[in-house]
Enzyme design. Structure first.
Site, short mmCIF file in Angstrom:
data_model
loop_
_atom_site.label_atom_id
_atom_site.label_comp_id
_atom_site.label_asym_id
_atom_site.label_seq_id
_atom_site.Cartn_x
_atom_site.Cartn_y
_atom_site.Cartn_z
N PRO A 41 -25.12 -32.22 27.23
CA PRO A 41 -24.94 -30.97 27.94
C PRO A 41 -23.94 -30.09 27.19
CG PRO A 41 -23.80 -32.74 29.08
CD PRO A 41 -24.59 -33.37 27.97
N HIS A 42 -24.18 -28.79 27.21
CA HIS A 42 -23.28 -27.88 26.49
C HIS A 42 -23.33 -26.52 27.14
CE1 HIS A 42 -27.25 -27.84 24.59
NE2 HIS A 42 -27.05 -26.56 24.34
N ALA A 43 -22.24 -25.79 26.96
CA ALA A 43 -22.15 -24.45 27.55
C ALA A 43 -21.07 -23.65 26.85
CB ALA A 43 -21.83 -24.57 29.04
#
Length: 130
Positions: A41-43
């Site tokens: 997951p990344h943001a």
């Protein structure tokens, strides 16, 4: 996502709600479960000054809507400044390459000690750089 946000919040002095919101928003674009029990997951988050990472080894694998439909037990979350372009992509590519190594994933799954996990992850990059 809440566990990731809580860990990121305490490790990097971030607002956990902001992290959860950013990760969930990114997840709506497509799942970040890349297969073989791994999720990335990344943001992008306003106010960050550098790319940050958080690694979790889950005791009990969870459904992460992975491409291979397998549950996930290795999670490496990347958080980047809103304006980070190339650095974010380079970091994501590095983590992805590292966690594609089945032997390395086996080592990670065999250890529960945080210092050992850190060493395994950082030595993997040092070997590839050499």
């Amino acid at each position: 996502m809440h566990d990731i946000a809580d860990l990121a919040g305490s490790a990097h002095d971030l607002n956990a709600s902001t992290v959860v919101e950013a990760l969930l928003e990114r997840e709506t674009l497509g799942p970040t479960g890349v297969g073989h029990g791994v999720a990335l997951p990344h943001a992008r988050i306003a106010g960050l000054e550098e790319v940050l990472g958080v690694f979790l080894l889950l005791e009990k694998p969870i459904d992460f809507d992975a491409v291979d439909r397998q549950p996930v037990d290795l999670v490496f979350a990347l958080l980047a400044p809103e304006e980070a372009g190339v650095e974010h992509l380079k970091a994501l590519a590095l983590v992805s390459r590292t966690l594609r190594d089945p032997a390395l994933c086996t080592k990670l799954r065999a250890n529960r000690d945080a210092a050992t996990l850190y060493t395994i992850l950082t030595e993997a990059e040092a070997v590839k750089a050499a």
